[in-house]
Design a protein around this motif. Structure first.
Motif, PDB file in Angstrom:
ATOM      1  N   VAL A 175      -3.345 -21.948 -15.629  1.00  0.00           N
ATOM      2  CA  VAL A 175      -2.823 -21.289 -16.838  1.00  0.00           C
ATOM      3  C   VAL A 175      -3.553 -21.857 -18.052  1.00  0.00           C
ATOM      4  CG1 VAL A 175      -0.789 -21.122 -18.361  1.00  0.00           C
ATOM      5  CG2 VAL A 175      -0.546 -20.724 -15.894  1.00  0.00           C
ATOM      6  N   GLY A 176      -4.030 -20.945 -18.897  1.00  0.00           N
ATOM      7  CA  GLY A 176      -4.559 -21.342 -20.195  1.00  0.00           C
ATOM      8  C   GLY A 176      -6.051 -21.603 -20.261  1.00  0.00           C
ATOM      9  N   LEU A 177      -6.741 -21.600 -19.134  1.00  0.00           N
ATOM     10  CA  LEU A 177      -8.200 -21.783 -19.190  1.00  0.00           C
ATOM     11  C   LEU A 177      -8.851 -20.412 -19.349  1.00  0.00           C
ATOM     12  CD1 LEU A 177      -9.598 -24.270 -16.492  1.00  0.00           C
ATOM     13  CD2 LEU A 177      -8.959 -24.723 -18.862  1.00  0.00           C
ATOM     14  N   PRO A 220      -6.031 -14.137  -9.799  1.00  0.00           N
ATOM     15  CA  PRO A 220      -4.892 -14.000 -10.711  1.00  0.00           C
ATOM     16  C   PRO A 220      -5.292 -14.433 -12.120  1.00  0.00           C
ATOM     17  CG  PRO A 220      -4.299 -15.370  -8.810  1.00  0.00           C
ATOM     18  CD  PRO A 220      -5.767 -15.078  -8.707  1.00  0.00           C
ATOM     19  N   SER A 221      -4.673 -13.828 -13.128  1.00  0.00           N
ATOM     20  CA  SER A 221      -4.993 -14.212 -14.496  1.00  0.00           C
ATOM     21  C   SER A 221      -4.010 -15.269 -14.981  1.00  0.00           C
ATOM     22  CB  SER A 221      -4.917 -12.987 -15.416  1.00  0.00           C
ATOM     23  OG  SER A 221      -5.041 -13.423 -16.754  1.00  0.00           O
ATOM     24  N   GLY A 222      -4.570 -16.325 -15.565  1.00  0.00           N
ATOM     25  CA  GLY A 222      -3.735 -17.371 -16.150  1.00  0.00           C
ATOM     26  C   GLY A 222      -3.660 -17.242 -17.654  1.00  0.00           C
ATOM     27  N   ALA A 226      -0.162 -23.467 -13.344  1.00  0.00           N
ATOM     28  CA  ALA A 226      -1.043 -22.504 -12.677  1.00  0.00           C
ATOM     29  C   ALA A 226      -0.241 -21.264 -12.311  1.00  0.00           C
ATOM     30  CB  ALA A 226      -1.647 -23.116 -11.419  1.00  0.00           C
ATOM     31  N   VAL A 227      -0.976 -20.171 -12.092  1.00  0.00           N
ATOM     32  CA  VAL A 227      -0.388 -18.987 -11.447  1.00  0.00           C
ATOM     33  C   VAL A 227      -0.824 -19.068 -10.003  1.00  0.00           C
ATOM     34  CG1 VAL A 227      -0.351 -16.475 -11.316  1.00  0.00           C
ATOM     35  CG2 VAL A 227      -0.611 -17.614 -13.531  1.00  0.00           C
ATOM     36  N   THR A 228       0.104 -18.935  -9.081  1.00  0.00           N
ATOM     37  CA  THR A 228      -0.260 -19.061  -7.675  1.00  0.00           C
ATOM     38  C   THR A 228       0.417 -18.005  -6.819  1.00  0.00           C
ATOM     39  OG1 THR A 228      -0.266 -20.569  -5.759  1.00  0.00           O
ATOM     40  CG2 THR A 228       1.622 -20.753  -7.236  1.00  0.00           C
TER      41      THR A 228
END
Ligand code: PGA
Length: 240
Positions: free
Chosen positions: A69-71, A101-103, A178-180
């Motif tokens: 997330v966030g990068l 997946p989009s973070g 993270a998105v997982t």
């Protein structure tokens, strides 16, 4: 059922993984892909095979497991950038066939739900996995419910420590979320290929294979999947 293949070292593990993966590199197949150090040898073999033998990925689709997330996707340690650098940009898979997946964005949970819907519409033929030293699969850390879908999660401190080698060895630079894909998402894959190498994976491998099926070791749920191949090198198999 877990089929265990023991090999000597990382190079042999990558050779074996390529042998298993090769069967699924065919038109119409859906590959579940992973990041981290573990799959690099396999990806190098896929690239070599594409360049030398012309094996095509034009009609293959892929779904990755997770993203920080966030990068920004241009950040070299984003999993989007990792996948492009190590695989997608070196084979002929169309960009629109690849999914990471989009973070980024202000509705991460909504995006996560859509990601699961896309996977449901294109079931994964083979899901590649590494394993965390804490037994995580993707970023499903200990305690994650086995029926979880794709979701936003906090990273365990041990994972931040393990991954800080990619962020100047500075734990404060590692994203904390993270998105997982969830464990429930991963379990829907028709086949699973997990690679574990190195002594720091030995306890997690033992818990996955012979421990109780318990959320304290997320990978232990794989004992319930019909079609799992685990490739382990001598160091990771040392406690079996
Ligand atoms: P690694 O990570 O391949 O970098 O060891 C594996 C994982 O955390 O799943």
């Amino acid at each position: 059922m877990i089929r265990i293949i023991k090999v000597k070292d990382y190079e042999e593990a990558s050779d074996k993984a390529f042998e298993v993966m090769k069967e699924f590199i065919a038109p119409g197949k859906v590959l579940g892909l992973a990041t981290g150090s573990t799959p690099l040898g396999l990806y190098a073999r896929m690239v070599k095979d594409h360049k030398e033998n012309g094996t095509s990925y034009k009609d293959i689709r892929s779904f990755n497991l997770d993203e920080y997330v966030g990068l920004e996707i241009t950040h070299p340690e984003s999993y989007y950038a990792f996948m492009h650098r190590n695989l997608f940009d070196q084979i002929d898979i169309p960009e629109e066939n690849t999914h990471v997946p989009s973070g980024l964005g202000d509705d991460l949970e909504g995006q996560a739900k859509k990601y699961d819907e896309m996977i449901d519409a294109s079931p994964v033929d083979i899901q590649l996995l590494g394993i965390g030293s804490d037994g995580h699969i993707a970023f499903n850390e200990p305690g994650t419910p086995f029926d979880s879908g794709t979701h936003v999660t906090d990273l365990a401190e041990s994972t931040i420590r393990d991954n800080c080698r990619f962020f100047d060895n500075d734990m404060s630079k590692v994203p904390t979320q993270a998105v997982t894909q969830g464990i429930g998402t991963i379990m829907k894959a028709k086949n699973i290929l997990l690679i574990a190498t190195g002594a720091n994976k030995a306890q997690a491998v033992k818990d996955m294979i012979s421990g109780p099926i318990d959320v304290s070791c997320p990978a232990s749920i794989l004992q319930k999947h019909d079609n799992v191949t685990v490739i382990v090198d001598e160091a990771a198999a040392s406690l079996l």
